[in-house]
Design an enzyme around this catalytic site. Sequence first.
Site, mmCIF file in Angstrom:
data_model
loop_
_atom_site.group_PDB
_atom_site.id
_atom_site.type_symbol
_atom_site.label_atom_id
_atom_site.label_comp_id
_atom_site.label_asym_id
_atom_site.label_seq_id
_atom_site.Cartn_x
_atom_site.Cartn_y
_atom_site.Cartn_z
ATOM 1 N N CYS A 40 -3.330 1.580 6.659
ATOM 2 C CA CYS A 40 -3.494 1.140 8.054
ATOM 3 C C CYS A 40 -4.188 2.234 8.838
ATOM 4 O O CYS A 40 -4.851 1.963 9.830
ATOM 5 C CB CYS A 40 -2.152 0.881 8.722
ATOM 6 S SG CYS A 40 -1.062 -0.067 7.731
ATOM 7 N N GLU A 83 4.163 -3.396 12.383
ATOM 8 C CA GLU A 83 3.094 -2.414 12.169
ATOM 9 C C GLU A 83 1.936 -3.171 11.546
ATOM 10 O O GLU A 83 2.029 -3.595 10.395
ATOM 11 C CB GLU A 83 3.544 -1.306 11.209
ATOM 12 C CG GLU A 83 4.543 -0.351 11.769
ATOM 13 C CD GLU A 83 4.050 0.385 12.987
ATOM 14 O OE1 GLU A 83 2.822 0.472 13.204
ATOM 15 O OE2 GLU A 83 4.908 0.859 13.740
ATOM 16 N N GLU A 86 8.073 3.494 14.285
ATOM 17 C CA GLU A 86 8.914 3.715 13.113
ATOM 18 C C GLU A 86 9.183 5.203 12.928
ATOM 19 O O GLU A 86 8.564 6.045 13.560
ATOM 20 C CB GLU A 86 8.199 3.165 11.870
ATOM 21 C CG GLU A 86 7.902 1.691 12.032
ATOM 22 C CD GLU A 86 7.735 0.985 10.716
ATOM 23 O OE1 GLU A 86 6.576 0.812 10.299
ATOM 24 O OE2 GLU A 86 8.760 0.620 10.098
ATOM 25 N N ASN A 123 0.814 -1.225 0.000
ATOM 26 C CA ASN A 123 0.000 0.000 0.000
ATOM 27 C C ASN A 123 0.848 1.275 0.000
ATOM 28 O O ASN A 123 0.409 2.312 -0.482
ATOM 29 C CB ASN A 123 -1.020 0.004 1.149
ATOM 30 C CG ASN A 123 -0.395 0.090 2.509
ATOM 31 O OD1 ASN A 123 0.755 -0.305 2.700
ATOM 32 N ND2 ASN A 123 -1.143 0.586 3.477
HETATM 33 C C1 UN1 Z 1 -0.024 3.012 6.297
HETATM 34 O O1 UN1 Z 1 -1.218 3.233 6.200
HETATM 35 O O2 UN1 Z 1 0.408 1.853 6.254
HETATM 36 O O3 UN1 Z 1 -0.134 8.678 7.844
HETATM 37 C C2 UN1 Z 1 0.984 4.089 6.412
HETATM 38 C C3 UN1 Z 1 -0.311 8.166 6.755
HETATM 39 C C4 UN1 Z 1 0.873 7.865 5.882
HETATM 40 C C5 UN1 Z 1 1.422 6.507 6.164
HETATM 41 C C6 UN1 Z 1 0.389 5.438 6.281
HETATM 42 N N1 UN1 Z 1 1.886 8.864 6.091
HETATM 43 O O4 UN1 Z 1 -1.419 7.885 6.373
#
Ligand code: UN1
Length: 504
Positions: A289, A255, A468, A157
């Site tokens: 995520c 994560e 991270e 993603n």
């Molecule tokens: C993710 O969704 O795996 O804050 C990372 C954010 C992005 C990173 C997302 N800078 O949505």
Amino acid sequence: MSISPATSTYRNLIGGKWVDARSGRTFSSVSPANHEEVIGTFPASGPADVDAAVAAARAAFPAWSLMPAPKRGEILFKVARLLAEHKEELARLMTREMGKVLPEARGDVQEAIDVAYYMAGEGRRLFGMTVPSEMPDKFAMAIRRPIGVAGIITPWNFPIAIPAWKLFPALICGNTAVIKPASDTPACLVRFAELLSEGGIPDGVINVVTGNGSDVGHALVEHPDVRLISFTGHTETGVDITTRAAPTLKRVSLELGGKNPIVIWEDADLGLALDSVVWSAFGTSGQRCTAASRLIVHRNVHDRFVEMLRTRVAALALGDGLDDKTDVGPVINDRAVERIAGYAAIGRKEAELVIGGEPARDGALARGSFFQPTIFTEVKPDARIAQEEIFGPVTSVIPVDDWDETVRIVNSVTYGLSTSLFTRDVNLAFRSIRDFDSGLGYVNHGTIGAEAHLPFGGTKGTGNGHREVGQAALDFFTEWKSVYIDYSGKLQRAQIDTTFVDQT
Ligand code: UN1
């Protein structure tokens, strides 16, 4: 360092050489917007390829870890500049390979550039600590030490940003790495690795092995010469990795999932909340995520807000992410369409469908993997669609009446990644930061958009406590060594020969 050929046949990078899988087997990556578009073929690697990559990373470790960190930083500065020069090319490749709309793909590459600059600067810091000793004529400090070979397993993603999140801190701290990219986005990672090599990362310091989780991932996680594993992906995979990594006592950073809420209070600026919800729930087709998959909306504004949202979502254009008229691109593949459709079917039984709920197959969409942006309302907080990560363009509205109930609902899921509150009440804003159980907290801002210099990660089932990027990443990729230098010229026994003040 030779560069992978310009044709669509890609190879593994092992010890500075581009090589096929030992078995000679390959797999293809196809565009989710058009399954007939093949991005390239890649080595379907196995344990023998992992062994070779780990051996190369191990061989490269002494020289890389002894290179002064500011010099490693200079290489990363060069890498950052190269990534910036190739931003558009990388972004277009990303949109073709995994579907996110082009402005978002540019943001993904920018996040990698930001991390490269940040970590390059760390080459001149990597702060340790000095403390006064409890003894006279004795010096005490703690220094950060590189650990060894890092195994890095990355998702599709954020096919460039997340490898950068893991790789650049690993490298600036003096570790070497073997990376296994997601099987849906190997081209992005191979091109990224080419640019890293071109920027001057020495042979063997980064190695790339493409292939699936059971052939490549397991071998990497179980390999006795790999000391660290950093993984982003599904919760079950994270648990499996932890188990497989245990016998060799690896340090593992995970994560995992999220079920992120946006709370819209009765005094919220609804226009701002609407813009933020559409971006957080349907950006990257909901495949973040950090995606907002729960909207916890005060009853007093519920009907108005849901109608505003329905109207806005009805106007979203689905399509190829390279087309600038597209608002929402495809999801990653047809398996994802099926999974999301399964949740939509569950949602129909559990709640009221406001809009969407079906795969999208009109016209050119039939060539790819598309799902309609979907909203459910009157969702019970414990419904499956309100508890389980769907990882698609589906969000659930949960009406609420009071604050304590809101806090309970926010915290009622097994995940704790990102939470958000829209309100004009400063007291509630601070309470949300204190009481919402999550690693990222937003006020008057959606659940996505974390910046590269603050810790990123979540509580509860979202991970295993590591963070991270930012300073926090250095703690994962180094080990502390405490150092005492006694220049008194005599035996001084700690805790015993401390006679300055009577402590009794
Ligand atoms: C993710 O969704 O795996 O804050 C990372 C954010 C992005 C990173 C997302 N800078 O949505």
